[in-house]
Design a protein around this motif. Structure first.
Motif, short mmCIF file in Angstrom:
data_model
loop_
_atom_site.label_atom_id
_atom_site.label_comp_id
_atom_site.label_asym_id
_atom_site.label_seq_id
_atom_site.Cartn_x
_atom_site.Cartn_y
_atom_site.Cartn_z
N ILE A 1 0.82 -1.21 0.00
CA ILE A 1 0.00 0.00 0.00
C ILE A 1 0.86 1.27 0.00
N LEU A 2 2.14 1.11 0.40
CA LEU A 2 3.06 2.25 0.39
C LEU A 2 4.05 2.20 -0.76
N LYS A 3 4.00 1.10 -1.55
CA LYS A 3 4.90 0.91 -2.69
C LYS A 3 6.36 0.90 -2.25
N CYS A 4 6.62 0.14 -1.20
CA CYS A 4 8.00 -0.01 -0.73
C CYS A 4 8.34 -1.49 -0.60
N GLN A 5 9.53 -1.80 -0.15
CA GLN A 5 9.96 -3.17 0.03
C GLN A 5 9.49 -3.70 1.39
N PRO A 6 9.08 -4.98 1.47
CA PRO A 6 8.66 -5.54 2.76
C PRO A 6 9.72 -5.38 3.85
N GLU B 1 15.32 1.83 3.39
CA GLU B 1 16.48 0.94 3.36
C GLU B 1 17.78 1.73 3.45
N GLY B 2 18.66 1.26 4.29
CA GLY B 2 19.95 1.92 4.46
C GLY B 2 20.02 2.82 5.68
N ILE B 3 18.84 3.09 6.30
CA ILE B 3 18.82 3.94 7.49
C ILE B 3 18.78 3.04 8.73
N ASP B 4 19.66 3.32 9.67
CA ASP B 4 19.72 2.55 10.89
C ASP B 4 19.64 3.50 12.07
#
Length: 375
Positions: free
Chosen positions: A60-65, A219-222
């Protein structure tokens, strides 16, 4: 005595659990009880269910699981971002930018962070409740590490220029968060188009149960965990997964994604409601919120020379809400309306009517008749 008919127009406060959501949850209430971390057959059942739900939410957000984590709700998601970013990037800077109309789950964590050294700028909004992206840009300093602006306001429904603000955040290499609790399932959302690094979802605004939410982390943010413990949710959030509710939220997102066109029906009902009120009360009612950039289900209006709660008290058959508070006989204007510069006497008469998937014209007509009697 014949039982009075009731009309629920408080969907922004909480939605009913959709039948499809209930059906999806039942197997995990009745028989599939294994811990998703367990390696045996029952654990595998739960793990598959959680990961399928994660995929449904991400769609629904068009992102990766892998960019979605499950939380206990919108408040936890918001706290996770604010406190996590501040803790992780404290050495880079201590400045956060937000707005004056945010939900308490943003405002109060910001006040807490201020108490331990953060500097927070609360950017003002215009009379429609909308922030000017240029004001966000002007608030940026060398110390700014996070911008948090809600996607839509829970009281008046005004939708913010998130894409434009996200572009500004990118230009300055600043992390950007939006609380989309009220928007998911009501308007189309694409995290990449919005230029956001974090996005909050609350299940009970989306026909899922209370006590479940989700947080998009690009992705890539921690960032530092809010809840520490075992390495669940990809190491981002400790605690045994709430399989039943995660399944419910996943199904709610799937249904919401597939039935987005229903929002035009809701918008038509909302506009009909407003037109009928305006025709009857004329200049005795005024609209709060942006006339165009507004959620399709939200109608917040002022009943001039009346107290909103007094009107609702006289018509208990109608479920709606008012952001104003009453203490010892004194009515205090809603903080959101106050931030928008709404006249205090006028704003005390504010009532928010929020429609939903199951609202009907029959209900709206009945609500109109009740309001006319109660006024």
């Amino acid at each position: 005595m014949k039982k009075l008919k009731q009309v629920y127009l408080d969907y922004n406060a909480s939605t009913p659990i959709a039948p499809e959501v209930r059906e999806a949850m039942l197997p995990f209430l009745e028989k599939h009880y294994g811990n998703p971390s367990a390696l045996h057959f029952e654990g595998v059942h739960g793990k598959r269910a959680v990961e399928n739900a994660r995929k449904q939410v991400s769609t629904i957000l068009k992102c990766q699981p892998s960019e979605m984590i499950f939380t206990s709700g919108g408040s936890e998601s918001n706290n996770h971002v604010l406190k996590g970013v501040y803790s992780t990037f404290r050495q880079k800077g201590n400045h956060i930018i937000t707005t004056t109309i945010e939900h308490p789950s943003i405002i109060n964590p910001c006040k807490y962070l201020e108490s331990i050294g953060a500097k927070v700028t609360y950017v003002r909004v215009d009379h429609f409740g909308r922030v000017n992206p240029n004001d966000i840009r002007a608030a940026i300093t060398k110390e700014t590490i996070l911008i948090s602006v809600m996607h839509s306001n829970n009281e008046v429904g005004t939708i913010q220029p998130i894409k434009e603000i996200g572009e500004i955040a990118k230009e300055h290499d600043i992390l950007f968060h939006t609380d989309a609790s009220q928007s998911v399932g009501k308007v189309l959302l694409d995290v990449k188009e919005l230029n956001v690094d974090f996005l909050t979802i609350a299940g009970h605004k989306l026909y899922a149960p209370k006590g479940i939410g989700a947080l998009y982390i690009r992705e890539g943010i921690d960032i530092e965990q809010l809840i520490h413990g075992a390495g669940h949710e990809g190491g981002k959030r400790a605690g045994t997964e709430n399989v039943v509710f995660a399944v419910g939220l996943g199904k709610a997102c799937e249904v919401g994604n597939e039935s987005m066109e229903q929002n035009e029906h809701v918008r038509a009902l909302r506009d009909y409601f407003w037109q009928q009120l305006k025709a009857h009360f004329k200049d005795m009612v005024t609209l709060n919120g942006h006339p165009e950039y507004r959620l399709p289900n939200t109608l917040n209006i002022n009943f001039t020379k009346r107290i909103g709660q007094d009107i609702l008290t006289t018509i208990p058959q109608l479920a709606a809400s008012t952001g104003s508070a009453c203490h010892s006989g004194e009515v205090t204007l809603s903080p959101v309306l106050k931030a928008m510069g709404v006249n205090e006497e006028e704003g005390k008469g504010a009532i928010r009517f929020s429609l939903g998937r199951y609202s009907t014209k029959e209900e709206i007509d009945y609500a109109l008749s009740l309001i006319k009697q109660g006024y």
